[in-house]
Design an enzyme around this catalytic site. Structure first.
Site, PDB file in Angstrom:
ATOM      1  N   HIS A 142      85.109 101.409  90.979  1.00  0.00           N
ATOM      2  CA  HIS A 142      84.968 101.866  89.599  1.00  0.00           C
ATOM      3  C   HIS A 142      83.867 102.913  89.554  1.00  0.00           C
ATOM      4  O   HIS A 142      82.767 102.713  90.067  1.00  0.00           O
ATOM      5  CB  HIS A 142      84.608 100.696  88.688  1.00  0.00           C
ATOM      6  CG  HIS A 142      84.283 101.106  87.277  1.00  0.00           C
ATOM      7  ND1 HIS A 142      85.232 101.604  86.419  1.00  0.00           N
ATOM      8  CD2 HIS A 142      83.109 101.119  86.601  1.00  0.00           C
ATOM      9  CE1 HIS A 142      84.658 101.899  85.259  1.00  0.00           C
ATOM     10  NE2 HIS A 142      83.366 101.607  85.352  1.00  0.00           N
ATOM     11  N   ILE A 161      78.388 103.048  79.977  1.00  0.00           N
ATOM     12  CA  ILE A 161      77.017 103.565  80.067  1.00  0.00           C
ATOM     13  C   ILE A 161      76.960 105.082  79.894  1.00  0.00           C
ATOM     14  O   ILE A 161      75.890 105.652  79.694  1.00  0.00           O
ATOM     15  CB  ILE A 161      76.359 103.145  81.399  1.00  0.00           C
ATOM     16  CG1 ILE A 161      74.830 103.193  81.277  1.00  0.00           C
ATOM     17  CG2 ILE A 161      76.845 104.026  82.560  1.00  0.00           C
ATOM     18  CD1 ILE A 161      74.106 102.433  82.346  1.00  0.00           C
ATOM     19  N   LYS A 163      79.208 107.472  81.900  1.00  0.00           N
ATOM     20  CA  LYS A 163      79.616 108.244  83.077  1.00  0.00           C
ATOM     21  C   LYS A 163      80.639 109.317  82.710  1.00  0.00           C
ATOM     22  O   LYS A 163      80.535 110.474  83.129  1.00  0.00           O
ATOM     23  CB  LYS A 163      80.197 107.302  84.140  1.00  0.00           C
ATOM     24  CG  LYS A 163      79.222 106.248  84.641  1.00  0.00           C
ATOM     25  CD  LYS A 163      79.813 105.406  85.743  1.00  0.00           C
ATOM     26  CE  LYS A 163      81.015 104.599  85.305  1.00  0.00           C
ATOM     27  NZ  LYS A 163      80.684 103.569  84.306  1.00  0.00           N
ATOM     28  N   ASP A 181      87.061 106.825  86.298  1.00  0.00           N
ATOM     29  CA  ASP A 181      87.351 105.392  86.140  1.00  0.00           C
ATOM     30  C   ASP A 181      87.626 104.692  87.465  1.00  0.00           C
ATOM     31  O   ASP A 181      86.975 103.702  87.797  1.00  0.00           O
ATOM     32  CB  ASP A 181      88.517 105.159  85.171  1.00  0.00           C
ATOM     33  CG  ASP A 181      88.646 103.682  84.820  1.00  0.00           C
ATOM     34  OD1 ASP A 181      87.628 103.078  84.434  1.00  0.00           O
ATOM     35  OD2 ASP A 181      89.753 103.144  84.929  1.00  0.00           O
ATOM     36  N   ARG A 247      58.775 107.228  91.015  1.00  0.00           N
ATOM     37  CA  ARG A 247      58.488 108.476  90.304  1.00  0.00           C
ATOM     38  C   ARG A 247      58.345 109.665  91.250  1.00  0.00           C
ATOM     39  O   ARG A 247      58.444 110.811  90.818  1.00  0.00           O
ATOM     40  CB  ARG A 247      57.216 108.315  89.467  1.00  0.00           C
ATOM     41  CG  ARG A 247      57.331 107.220  88.416  1.00  0.00           C
ATOM     42  CD  ARG A 247      56.115 107.150  87.523  1.00  0.00           C
ATOM     43  NE  ARG A 247      55.936 108.374  86.752  1.00  0.00           N
ATOM     44  CZ  ARG A 247      54.942 108.549  85.878  1.00  0.00           C
ATOM     45  NH1 ARG A 247      54.055 107.594  85.682  1.00  0.00           N
ATOM     46  NH2 ARG A 247      54.835 109.698  85.219  1.00  0.00           N
TER      47      ARG A 247
END
Length: 317
Positions: A142, A161, A163, A181, A247
């Protein structure tokens, strides 16, 4: 786990437009399961150690010239033994005329005989490449696969989310869609993965609130691509205030798919973050790293060098 793949002999014949000189009764059922082809010169001479009967067999000028030097009885014996191994089929290259004894023994052992006009080495290379792709181990994941600045970027993350929305924004910015998908992933080499879309959903994207769109029709054929090598993974996650994110980018992350390790970036998102731009930068940064440049490492070395210099100067900087 990936399933064992196979290719039907019928599909191979159609793909390469081979001429069927003799069609065995099981022609429609024969399937190839190995990615190599063989030239049975040694076998026609009587040497059968390490012979692989699962391979497609090929006859070219070398094998044909050897056969012509044998008597009809010797040819019959050689072909009788060869065809008794019941390999998938035999392919005659360069439009050579099949030997009568070859055809007779093919019919006796019910093995398909094919012919092509192409040179032996050329068609052998094409067949190996075709079989290598078709028989490659594969899984379906997926996600969304995009080509961004030439890099194949696999977007993964929870359903909903963003994509597909990021994919549309990337397409508008000139990048290309491979799959939305569901992404079919094949291991095409020991270190290489290739992604494509299942035929049913190729060129389509689902956008919640809008529905299904055809990217090729809406944005043009330049906005899509059939398949692409996967160079990196972008794992898109919701921002978590309790989580600690890298970071500097010094901690390399990887995801293993079909035994191949791919570099991965975990990208936390919040409302207002431009995910498409972040993905563009991630793709360019991955490309730089492959070329030997690592900005995070360079930055860290510069900082360490500055601190070392300050210590040597007694803290004056």
């Amino acid at each position: 786990m990936p399933n064992t793949q196979s290719v039907s002999l019928q599909a191979l014949v159609q793909a390469f437009h081979f001429e069927v000189i003799f069609e065995a009764t099981d022609y429609a059922k024969v399937r190839l399961t190995v990615e190599d082809v063989a030239r049975p010169g040694l076998q026609l001479a009587g040497y059968y150690e390490h012979f692989e009967p699962m391979r497609l067999q090929m006859i070219g000028n070398v094998e044909n010239s050897y056969i012509r030097k044998l008597s009809p009885e010797e040819r019959a014996t050689a072909f009788d033994r060869l065809f008794s191994y019941k390999f998938p089929a035999i392919l005659i290259a360069r439009n050579l005329e099949p030997d009568p004894q070859c055809l007779a023994m093919a019919k006796k052992h019910n093995v398909t005989v094919l012919r092509t006009s192409q040179p032996t080495s050329a068609i052998a290379s094409e067949l190996i490449m075709y079989l290598k792709s078709e028989l490659a181990p594969r899984i379906t994941r997926h996600g969304v696969l995009m080509e961004i600045y030439g890099e194949g970027v696999l977007l993964i993350g929870d359903s909903g989310i963003g994509k597909s929305e990021a994919a549309v924004e990337l397409i508008k910015r000139g990048h290309r869609l491979i799959a939305d998908d569901a992404v079919e992933i094949r291991r095409v080499s020991a270190t290489g993965l290739e992604g494509t879309a299942p035929p049913m959903i190729r060129n389509y994207i689902e956008l919640r609130g809008i529905g299904i769109i055809n990217v090729a029709q809406l944005f043009g054929m330049g906005a899509v691509r059939e398949k692409k090598t996967i160079d990196m993974v972008a794992n898109i996650v919701s921002w978590d205030n309790r989580a600690v994110y890298d970071r500097l980018g010094l901690n390399d992350q990887y995801m293993e798919i079909l035994g191949v390790k791919l570099p991965m970036n975990t990208i936390p998102i919040t409302p207002g973050r431009n995910l498409a731009v972040i993905l563009e930068v991630a793709a360019m940064n991955n490309r730089q790293r492959k070329m030997g440049y690592n900005a995070a490492r360079e930055f860290t070395e510069q900082v360490n060098s500055r601190f070392d210099g300050n210590r040597k100067n007694g803290g004056r900087g």
